[in-house]
Structure formats: structure tokens, C-alpha cells
Design a protein around this motif. Structure first.
Motif, PDB file in Angstrom:
ATOM      1  N   THR A  11      10.349  82.281  73.158  1.00 21.68           N
ATOM      2  CA  THR A  11      10.903  83.474  72.523  1.00 21.68           C
ATOM      3  C   THR A  11      10.316  83.605  71.128  1.00 21.68           C
ATOM      4  O   THR A  11      10.437  82.680  70.319  1.00 21.68           O
ATOM      5  N   PRO A  12       9.712  84.739  70.795  1.00 15.32           N
ATOM      6  CA  PRO A  12       9.150  84.916  69.458  1.00 15.32           C
ATOM      7  C   PRO A  12      10.249  85.181  68.421  1.00 15.32           C
ATOM      8  O   PRO A  12      11.388  85.528  68.773  1.00 15.32           O
ATOM      9  N   LEU A  13       9.904  85.049  67.172  1.00 14.71           N
ATOM     10  CA  LEU A  13      10.836  85.261  66.073  1.00 14.71           C
ATOM     11  C   LEU A  13      11.505  86.634  66.157  1.00 14.71           C
ATOM     12  O   LEU A  13      12.699  86.760  65.900  1.00 14.71           O
ATOM     13  N   ASP A  14      10.758  87.657  66.536  1.00 18.78           N
ATOM     14  CA  ASP A  14      11.318  89.008  66.546  1.00 18.78           C
ATOM     15  C   ASP A  14      12.410  89.199  67.592  1.00 18.78           C
ATOM     16  O   ASP A  14      13.143  90.187  67.549  1.00 18.78           O
ATOM     17  N   ARG A  15      12.563  88.251  68.507  1.00 16.79           N
ATOM     18  CA  ARG A  15      13.691  88.298  69.446  1.00 16.79           C
ATOM     19  C   ARG A  15      14.779  87.301  69.066  1.00 16.79           C
ATOM     20  O   ARG A  15      15.960  87.553  69.281  1.00 16.79           O
ATOM     21  N   ALA A  16      14.396  86.159  68.503  1.00 11.25           N
ATOM     22  CA  ALA A  16      15.373  85.122  68.153  1.00 11.25           C
ATOM     23  C   ALA A  16      16.141  85.449  66.868  1.00 11.25           C
ATOM     24  O   ALA A  16      17.364  85.292  66.818  1.00 11.25           O
ATOM     25  N   LEU A  17      15.453  85.911  65.845  1.00 12.47           N
ATOM     26  CA  LEU A  17      16.094  86.141  64.552  1.00 12.47           C
ATOM     27  C   LEU A  17      17.193  87.202  64.606  1.00 12.47           C
ATOM     28  O   LEU A  17      18.275  86.972  64.063  1.00 12.47           O
ATOM     29  N   PRO A  18      16.976  88.354  65.221  1.00 15.20           N
ATOM     30  CA  PRO A  18      18.061  89.350  65.247  1.00 15.20           C
ATOM     31  C   PRO A  18      19.336  88.834  65.906  1.00 15.20           C
ATOM     32  O   PRO A  18      20.444  89.188  65.487  1.00 15.20           O
ATOM     33  N   GLN A  19      19.208  87.992  66.913  1.00 16.37           N
ATOM     34  CA  GLN A  19      20.397  87.431  67.566  1.00 16.37           C
ATOM     35  C   GLN A  19      21.195  86.567  66.591  1.00 16.37           C
ATOM     36  O   GLN A  19      22.421  86.676  66.509  1.00 16.37           O
ATOM     37  N   ILE A  20      20.508  85.719  65.852  1.00 18.88           N
ATOM     38  CA  ILE A  20      21.169  84.856  64.868  1.00 18.88           C
ATOM     39  C   ILE A  20      21.763  85.717  63.755  1.00 18.88           C
ATOM     40  O   ILE A  20      22.913  85.530  63.357  1.00 18.88           O
ATOM     41  N   ALA A  21      20.991  86.665  63.243  1.00 19.92           N
ATOM     42  CA  ALA A  21      21.467  87.527  62.157  1.00 19.92           C
ATOM     43  C   ALA A  21      22.709  88.300  62.581  1.00 19.92           C
ATOM     44  O   ALA A  21      23.676  88.414  61.809  1.00 19.92           O
ATOM     45  N   ALA A  22      22.713  88.828  63.794  1.00 15.15           N
ATOM     46  CA  ALA A  22      23.861  89.586  64.278  1.00 15.15           C
ATOM     47  C   ALA A  22      25.101  88.704  64.351  1.00 15.15           C
ATOM     48  O   ALA A  22      26.204  89.127  63.968  1.00 15.15           O
ATOM     49  N   LYS A  23      24.944  87.465  64.804  1.00 17.96           N
ATOM     50  CA  LYS A  23      26.090  86.553  64.883  1.00 17.96           C
ATOM     51  C   LYS A  23      26.643  86.229  63.495  1.00 17.96           C
ATOM     52  O   LYS A  23      27.853  86.148  63.304  1.00 17.96           O
ATOM     53  N   GLN A  93       7.932  77.454  56.704  1.00 15.75           N
ATOM     54  CA  GLN A  93       7.936  76.573  55.534  1.00 15.75           C
ATOM     55  C   GLN A  93       9.370  76.183  55.182  1.00 15.75           C
ATOM     56  O   GLN A  93      10.209  77.051  54.933  1.00 15.75           O
ATOM     57  N   TRP A  94       9.647  74.865  55.158  1.00 13.95           N
ATOM     58  CA  TRP A  94      10.953  74.387  54.723  1.00 13.95           C
ATOM     59  C   TRP A  94      11.018  74.452  53.198  1.00 13.95           C
ATOM     60  O   TRP A  94      10.022  74.202  52.509  1.00 13.95           O
ATOM     61  N   ARG A  95      12.177  74.789  52.676  1.00 13.44           N
ATOM     62  CA  ARG A  95      12.404  74.815  51.233  1.00 13.44           C
ATOM     63  C   ARG A  95      13.716  74.078  50.958  1.00 13.44           C
ATOM     64  O   ARG A  95      14.753  74.441  51.500  1.00 13.44           O
ATOM     65  N   ASP A  96      13.672  73.078  50.083  1.00 14.42           N
ATOM     66  CA  ASP A  96      14.874  72.300  49.782  1.00 14.42           C
ATOM     67  C   ASP A  96      15.977  73.141  49.146  1.00 14.42           C
ATOM     68  O   ASP A  96      17.149  72.763  49.209  1.00 14.42           O
ATOM     69  N   GLU A  97      15.648  74.282  48.569  1.00 15.08           N
ATOM     70  CA  GLU A  97      16.670  75.165  47.995  1.00 15.08           C
ATOM     71  C   GLU A  97      17.667  75.624  49.056  1.00 15.08           C
ATOM     72  O   GLU A  97      18.794  76.004  48.737  1.00 15.08           O
ATOM     73  N   ALA A  98      17.265  75.570  50.320  1.00 14.19           N
ATOM     74  CA  ALA A  98      18.154  75.972  51.419  1.00 14.19           C
ATOM     75  C   ALA A  98      19.354  75.040  51.526  1.00 14.19           C
ATOM     76  O   ALA A  98      20.377  75.414  52.102  1.00 14.19           O
ATOM     77  N   LEU A  99      19.264  73.844  50.960  1.00  9.82           N
ATOM     78  CA  LEU A  99      20.369  72.895  51.035  1.00  9.82           C
ATOM     79  C   LEU A  99      21.580  73.320  50.211  1.00  9.82           C
ATOM     80  O   LEU A  99      22.664  72.766  50.363  1.00  9.82           O
ATOM     81  N   ALA A 100      21.434  74.318  49.369  1.00 10.38           N
ATOM     82  CA  ALA A 100      22.550  74.832  48.576  1.00 10.38           C
ATOM     83  C   ALA A 100      23.442  75.777  49.393  1.00 10.38           C
ATOM     84  O   ALA A 100      24.509  76.170  48.934  1.00 10.38           O
ATOM     85  N   PHE A 101      23.021  76.120  50.605  1.00 10.17           N
ATOM     86  CA  PHE A 101      23.761  77.032  51.472  1.00 10.17           C
ATOM     87  C   PHE A 101      24.674  76.233  52.401  1.00 10.17           C
ATOM     88  O   PHE A 101      24.528  75.025  52.553  1.00 10.17           O
ATOM     89  N   ASP A 102      25.587  76.924  53.067  1.00 12.21           N
ATOM     90  CA  ASP A 102      26.443  76.274  54.058  1.00 12.21           C
ATOM     91  C   ASP A 102      25.664  75.972  55.335  1.00 12.21           C
ATOM     92  O   ASP A 102      25.918  74.977  56.000  1.00 12.21           O
ATOM     93  N   ARG A 103      24.726  76.873  55.660  1.00 12.57           N
ATOM     94  CA  ARG A 103      23.954  76.706  56.892  1.00 12.57           C
ATOM     95  C   ARG A 103      22.559  77.274  56.693  1.00 12.57           C
ATOM     96  O   ARG A 103      22.392  78.337  56.101  1.00 12.57           O
ATOM     97  N   ALA A 104      21.576  76.554  57.215  1.00 16.02           N
ATOM     98  CA  ALA A 104      20.182  76.998  57.153  1.00 16.02           C
ATOM     99  C   ALA A 104      19.607  77.023  58.560  1.00 16.02           C
ATOM    100  O   ALA A 104      19.866  76.127  59.366  1.00 16.02           O
ATOM    101  N   PHE A 105      18.845  78.067  58.839  1.00 20.96           N
ATOM    102  CA  PHE A 105      18.120  78.208  60.104  1.00 20.96           C
ATOM    103  C   PHE A 105      16.642  78.111  59.760  1.00 20.96           C
ATOM    104  O   PHE A 105      16.130  78.937  59.001  1.00 20.96           O
ATOM    105  N   HIS A 106      15.979  77.114  60.301  1.00 23.29           N
ATOM    106  CA  HIS A 106      14.548  76.923  60.025  1.00 23.29           C
ATOM    107  C   HIS A 106      13.772  77.230  61.294  1.00 23.29           C
ATOM    108  O   HIS A 106      13.804  76.459  62.254  1.00 23.29           O
ATOM    109  N   PHE A 107      13.114  78.397  61.310  1.00 18.70           N
ATOM    110  CA  PHE A 107      12.330  78.828  62.459  1.00 18.70           C
ATOM    111  C   PHE A 107      10.875  78.421  62.241  1.00 18.70           C
ATOM    112  O   PHE A 107      10.315  78.643  61.163  1.00 18.70           O
ATOM    113  N   PHE A 108      10.255  77.861  63.287  1.00 19.73           N
ATOM    114  CA  PHE A 108       8.847  77.478  63.162  1.00 19.73           C
ATOM    115  C   PHE A 108       8.172  77.543  64.530  1.00 19.73           C
ATOM    116  O   PHE A 108       8.801  77.399  65.565  1.00 19.73           O
ATOM    117  N   GLU A 109       6.871  77.781  64.474  1.00 15.81           N
ATOM    118  CA  GLU A 109       6.040  77.824  65.672  1.00 15.81           C
ATOM    119  C   GLU A 109       5.210  76.547  65.731  1.00 15.81           C
ATOM    120  O   GLU A 109       5.246  75.722  64.817  1.00 15.81           O
TER     121      GLU A 109
END
Length: 146
Positions: A11-23, A93-109
Motif C-alpha cells: 500500500t503506498p503512502l497516498d492510501r495509508a496516510l489518509p486512513q491514519i489521519a482520518a482515525k 526520515q526519523w526525527r527525534d523531535e517526534a518523541l515530544a508527541f503522544d504518538r508518532a507514525f513513521h512511514f518508510f519505503e
């Protein structure tokens, strides 16, 4: 803090990301979507308006209006000017700044698999960080693998 690694294979990002964003939005939370690539942000901006014919995800690109009212904000850096507590890193690209959030989604190919593995290992030693790795089955369904 929870970090979900999504290895994009079937599944490409353009199908996976909207599902996560909508939730995220349906739960009443806000999402920051981060990519350093201008073209990718423009593509995602168009996608979030049209990904389903019967709905759209309210969103904007950072700096184009009042960021603070946006449930979903597309940005070049991990700066939650929409007060998001969820972040999606979509350029591989992972960014350690994401650790300041409650939840991070890291998408990669596949092209970013080595960097994702390095991020996985580095996060394994961090207190308070729960890691989950999601892979796709042959039918395209997401399955938790770790």
C-alpha cells in the motif's frame, strides 16, 4: 509515547496516510504531517481533499493561514503550531523531535529501510517509548509484526 513504524510495501503512502489521519481526527485529536520535500507536501495537500469522493480531511499547509485551528497540518519540520499531539513522518526520515508527541507514525519505503532499522534500534533503549512495527500481508492488510 508510542512510535508506530509503517513499512510501505503493498500500500503506498497516498492510501495509508489518509486512513491514519482520518482515525486521528475522528478521535478528536490533531495531527502534524511532516515532510521536508515541498513537492510531497503539495501532493499530500491535494490528496487530503480528494482521497475519498464522499469526504475530505480538513487541513492546511503550515504558514498559509491560522495553523492553530487546523486538525491536520502539513509542515516541513516537527513544529506543532496546530497543537498536535500526533505526528506522522512521511518522507522516510526519523526525527527525534517526534518523541515530544503522544504518538508518532513513521512511514518508510524500502529505500529507507536501513535508516528505519537504525531508528528502531535507537528507540529501543529509550525509557517511556513503546515501539510497534507494522507490515503488510499479501492481501495488503496491516499486521503488527513487533
Amino acid at each position: 509515547m508510542q512510535v508506530d513504524f509503517y513499512h510501505l510495501t503493498a500500500t503506498p503512502l497516498d492510501r495509508a496516510l489518509p486512513q491514519i489521519a482520518a482515525k486521528v481526527v475522528e478521535s478528536g485529536a490533531r495531527l502534524l504531517i511532516v515532510t521536508a520535500r515541498d513537492e510531497q507536501r503539495a501532493d499530500l495537500d491535494r490528496l487530503l481533499w480528494t482521497y475519498r469522493p464522499d469526504s475530505f480531511l480538513p487541513h492546511a499547509q503550515a504558514g498559509t493561514g491560522d495553523d492553530s485551528v487546523q486538525p491536520v497540518l502539513l509542515a516541513p519540520a516537527v513544529t506543532p503550531t496546530n497543537q498536535a499531539r500526533h505526528v506522522a513522518l512521511v518522507d522516510g526520515q526519523w526525527r527525534d523531535e517526534a518523541l515530544a508527541f503522544d504518538r508518532a507514525f513513521h512511514f518508510f519505503e524500502d529505500e529507507h529501510i536501513a535508516a528505519a532499522r537504525e531508528a528502531w534500534r535507537a528507540l529501543g533503549g529509550r525509557d517511556g517509548v513503546e515501539r510497534r512495527y507494522w507490515k503488510q500481508s499479501d492481501t495488503g492488510r496491516w499486521e503488527q509484526a513487533a
